[in-house]
Design a protein around this motif. Structure first.
Motif, mmCIF file in Angstrom:
data_model
loop_
_atom_site.group_PDB
_atom_site.id
_atom_site.type_symbol
_atom_site.label_atom_id
_atom_site.label_comp_id
_atom_site.label_asym_id
_atom_site.label_seq_id
_atom_site.Cartn_x
_atom_site.Cartn_y
_atom_site.Cartn_z
ATOM 1 N N LEU A 9 0.855 -1.186 0.000
ATOM 2 C CA LEU A 9 0.000 0.000 0.000
ATOM 3 C C LEU A 9 0.891 1.235 0.000
ATOM 4 O O LEU A 9 1.758 1.385 0.860
ATOM 5 C CB LEU A 9 -0.907 0.025 1.228
ATOM 6 C CG LEU A 9 -1.811 1.259 1.365
ATOM 7 C CD1 LEU A 9 -2.828 1.311 0.230
ATOM 8 C CD2 LEU A 9 -2.506 1.258 2.702
ATOM 9 N N TRP A 23 -2.392 0.396 -4.554
ATOM 10 C CA TRP A 23 -1.809 -0.914 -4.284
ATOM 11 C C TRP A 23 -0.773 -1.080 -5.370
ATOM 12 O O TRP A 23 -1.080 -1.059 -6.560
ATOM 13 C CB TRP A 23 -2.872 -2.007 -4.375
ATOM 14 C CG TRP A 23 -2.328 -3.371 -4.082
ATOM 15 C CD1 TRP A 23 -2.144 -3.921 -2.850
ATOM 16 C CD2 TRP A 23 -1.880 -4.344 -5.019
ATOM 17 N NE1 TRP A 23 -1.617 -5.185 -2.961
ATOM 18 C CE2 TRP A 23 -1.442 -5.471 -4.297
ATOM 19 C CE3 TRP A 23 -1.799 -4.393 -6.401
ATOM 20 C CZ2 TRP A 23 -0.944 -6.604 -4.902
ATOM 21 C CZ3 TRP A 23 -1.297 -5.531 -7.003
ATOM 22 C CH2 TRP A 23 -0.885 -6.614 -6.255
ATOM 23 N N ALA A 50 -6.493 -2.800 -0.006
ATOM 24 C CA ALA A 50 -5.107 -3.262 -0.109
ATOM 25 C C ALA A 50 -4.930 -4.605 0.582
ATOM 26 O O ALA A 50 -4.220 -5.481 0.080
ATOM 27 C CB ALA A 50 -4.165 -2.229 0.483
#
Length: 81
Positions: A9, A23, A50
């Motif tokens: 992330l 992401w 994420a």
């Protein structure tokens, strides 16, 4: 507030101070065909997305995150007219 570390992330802050979340696959995942995914500006929603995407990547499943349809027509659509 506690810092939460989610693998892959990434937050990118623009000049106005607004953070957009992504992401971003590791080099190994990128070499396997995984692409970066924009997760928006809501940090909580980005954390959840994420986590889900990281779990999918560990299981070898492709991304399932819904993306808005593009409003621009593509060149192939224009040339087909």
């Amino acid at each position: 507030m506690a810092k939460i570390r989610i693998p892959l992330l990434v937050g990118k802050t623009n000049k106005a101070g607004i953070t957009s979340w992504y992401w971003q696959p590791s080099k190994t995942l990128a070499d396997a065909g995984w692409k970066p995914i924009s997760l928006g500006k809501d940090e909580g929603a980005a954390l959840a997305a994420a986590r889900a995407e990281t779990a999918r990547s560990k299981n070898g499943r492709p991304a399932v995150i819904a993306r808005p349809a593009s409003t621009k027509s593509s060149r192939t659509a224009r040339s087909a007219r």
